[in-house]
Design a protein around this motif. Structure first.
Motif, PDB file in Angstrom:
ATOM      1  N   ALA A 131       0.931  -0.620   0.156  1.00  0.00           N
ATOM      2  CA  ALA A 131       0.485  -0.280   0.221  1.00  0.00           C
ATOM      3  C   ALA A 131       0.740   0.897  -0.036  1.00  0.00           C
ATOM      4  N   LEU A 156      -3.276  -6.507   1.669  1.00  0.00           N
ATOM      5  CA  LEU A 156      -2.520  -4.908   1.271  1.00  0.00           C
ATOM      6  C   LEU A 156      -1.878  -4.735   2.737  1.00  0.00           C
ATOM      7  N   THR A 159      -0.080  -1.083   5.266  1.00  0.00           N
ATOM      8  CA  THR A 159      -1.317   0.354   4.220  1.00  0.00           C
ATOM      9  C   THR A 159      -1.344   1.325   6.219  1.00  0.00           C
ATOM     10  N   VAL A 167      -4.381   4.222   0.854  1.00  0.00           N
ATOM     11  CA  VAL A 167      -4.983   3.157   1.646  1.00  0.00           C
ATOM     12  C   VAL A 167      -6.168   3.203   0.254  1.00  0.00           C
ATOM     13  N   GLN A 168      -7.792   3.738   0.911  1.00  0.00           N
ATOM     14  CA  GLN A 168      -9.338   3.398   0.419  1.00  0.00           C
ATOM     15  C   GLN A 168      -9.676   3.873  -1.240  1.00  0.00           C
ATOM     16  N   GLN A 171      -7.250   0.645  -2.676  1.00  0.00           N
ATOM     17  CA  GLN A 171      -8.550  -0.053  -2.441  1.00  0.00           C
ATOM     18  C   GLN A 171      -9.529   0.172  -3.720  1.00  0.00           C
ATOM     19  N   LEU A 174      -8.559  -1.479  -6.733  1.00  0.00           N
ATOM     20  CA  LEU A 174      -7.758  -2.839  -6.797  1.00  0.00           C
ATOM     21  C   LEU A 174      -8.982  -3.529  -7.476  1.00  0.00           C
ATOM     22  N   HIS A 175     -10.341  -2.339  -6.921  1.00  0.00           N
ATOM     23  CA  HIS A 175     -11.471  -3.508  -7.345  1.00  0.00           C
ATOM     24  C   HIS A 175     -11.551  -3.707  -8.236  1.00  0.00           C
ATOM     25  N   ARG A 182     -11.040 -11.343  -2.825  1.00  0.00           N
ATOM     26  CA  ARG A 182     -11.612 -11.026  -1.847  1.00  0.00           C
ATOM     27  C   ARG A 182      -9.980  -9.765  -1.535  1.00  0.00           C
ATOM     28  N   GLN A 183     -10.164  -8.810  -0.225  1.00  0.00           N
ATOM     29  CA  GLN A 183      -9.895  -8.037   0.410  1.00  0.00           C
ATOM     30  C   GLN A 183      -9.164  -7.891   2.038  1.00  0.00           C
ATOM     31  N   TYR A 184      -7.702  -8.417   1.678  1.00  0.00           N
ATOM     32  CA  TYR A 184      -7.839  -7.929   3.393  1.00  0.00           C
ATOM     33  C   TYR A 184      -6.374  -6.858   3.554  1.00  0.00           C
ATOM     34  N   ARG A 185      -7.052  -6.309   4.661  1.00  0.00           N
ATOM     35  CA  ARG A 185      -5.854  -4.959   5.248  1.00  0.00           C
ATOM     36  C   ARG A 185      -5.098  -5.409   6.186  1.00  0.00           C
TER      37      ARG A 185
END
Length: 343
Positions: A131, A156, A159, A167-168, A171, A174-175, A182-185
């Motif tokens: 990130a 990620l 972060t 970061v937002q 994300q 990435l989407h 799936r996304q994980y912070r």
């Protein structure tokens, strides 16, 4: 038919934090076999992973192209060693790729080799995204885009070192690039090692399209179907390694690393190594990503009886011998510093 052994591909660009993540999982799990792929001829990461699991090192090139055949051999050897009771009966294989790897090419042997296809199955592709490097890495390094596109889950890292708004935005980007992943912070919802057991539905490796980046649309990739010998130069990333049987005082090492950065300039992508520092019981671990501040971490002890200083340099440069040239110059500097009388 005997139940197939699941294979998890852990990928992410150079310095994204794959080994750190892996160590968290290995503290929970001992039923895995680990394959580590390194671009350089000298392996570093195998010394940084937790003990207690079977580790195979594939050094000297990238699994998705240069040494793809080595993966097939390693998996065969692991299977037979497990069957014969020579190693613990692992339930999962984790492949930690080089930061340059294109995951579709890494998993190609599992889908194309009939012997492997009967005994192994690719369960998931997990991609670590830095990130702190953020959108710049996606724009500058095509490998990052490939790794995002092929991911079943995006993890990620770093972060906490980036601005919340950045970061937002990352994300959201990435989407847009991979809406099904799936996304994980990792700072707020770190997935436990059970993620290694999940069989995640993946996008088509042949017909999936990359989303537009910087106004350019990248065509569909099917590198996994291209013979390895035709992929040998697909990366513009080159590495060289140096082993030096001496130590230096820490201020001299700092000056030497600054000189290496000056020599490589914008071509510098990654530096990692173990340096013998006079006065320390163990080595100084160097983890250095592009133009970021080098991370220096003193270790309590050497990982084995080998106390040589060693360093791997990775650059993006049109000339394949550029990193070797820079390390040759750097070794000459180290010899001068080592021979100079102490102040």
């Amino acid at each position: 038919m005997e139940e197939r052994i699941p294979v998890v591909v852990l990928t992410g660009f150079l310095g994204s934090g794959k080994t750190t993540l892996l160590n968290r999982w290995l503290s929970e799990r001992r039923d895995v076999a680990l394959i580590i792929n390194e671009l350089g001829d000298i392996g570093i990461d195998q010394h940084l992973t937790g003990t207690g699991v079977s580790v195979s090192l594939l050094a000297g090139g990238c699994l998705c192209c240069v040494i793809q055949g080595s993966l097939s051999t390693t998996l065969r050897n692991l299977f037979m060693a497990r069957k014969n009771g020579d190693i613990p009966a692992f339930t999962t294989v984790v492949i930690e790729t080089t930061g340059a790897a294109e995951p579709f090419g890494v998993v190609a042997p599992l889908e194309q080799d009939p012997w492997l296809k009967k005994r192994f199955v690719c369960q998931s592709v997990l991609t670590v995204v830095d990130a702190r490097a953020g959108a710049d890495a996606i724009a500058e390094h095509p490998e990052v885009l490939e790794q995002i596109h092929s991911a079943d889950a995006l993890l990620l890292s770093k972060t906490e070192q980036a601005e919340p708004t950045a970061v937002q935005a990352l994300q959201a980007q990435l989407h847009g690039l991979n809406a099904t992943a799936r996304q994980y912070r990792l700072d707020t919802n770190f997935p436990d090692a059970s993620l290694l057991d999940e069989s995640l539905p993946r996008r088509c490796r042949v017909t999936g399209l990359f989303a537009p980046v910087e106004g350019a649309t990248l065509a569909a990739q099917s590198l996994a179907l291209v013979p390895a010998e035709k992929q040998a130069s697909r990366h513009n990333l080159f590495s060289a390694s140096l082993r030096w049987p001496h130590g230096l005082d820490w201020p001299l090492w700092q000056a030497a690393l600054q000189q290496l950065q000056a020599q490589c300039g914008d071509a510098l992508v990654r530096v990692k190594g173990l340096l013998r520092v006079n006065g320390l019981d163990g080595p100084m671990l160097v983890q250095w990503v592009a133009q970021q501040t080098p991370e220096m971490t003193p270790q309590n002890r050497w990982p084995d009886q080998d106390t040589d200083s060693r360093l791997v340099l990775i650059v993006r440069h049109p000339e394949a011998d550029f990193p070797a040239q820079q390390l040759a110059r750097w070794e000459a500097l180290l010899n001068q510093l080592q021979a100079a009388p102490s102040a």
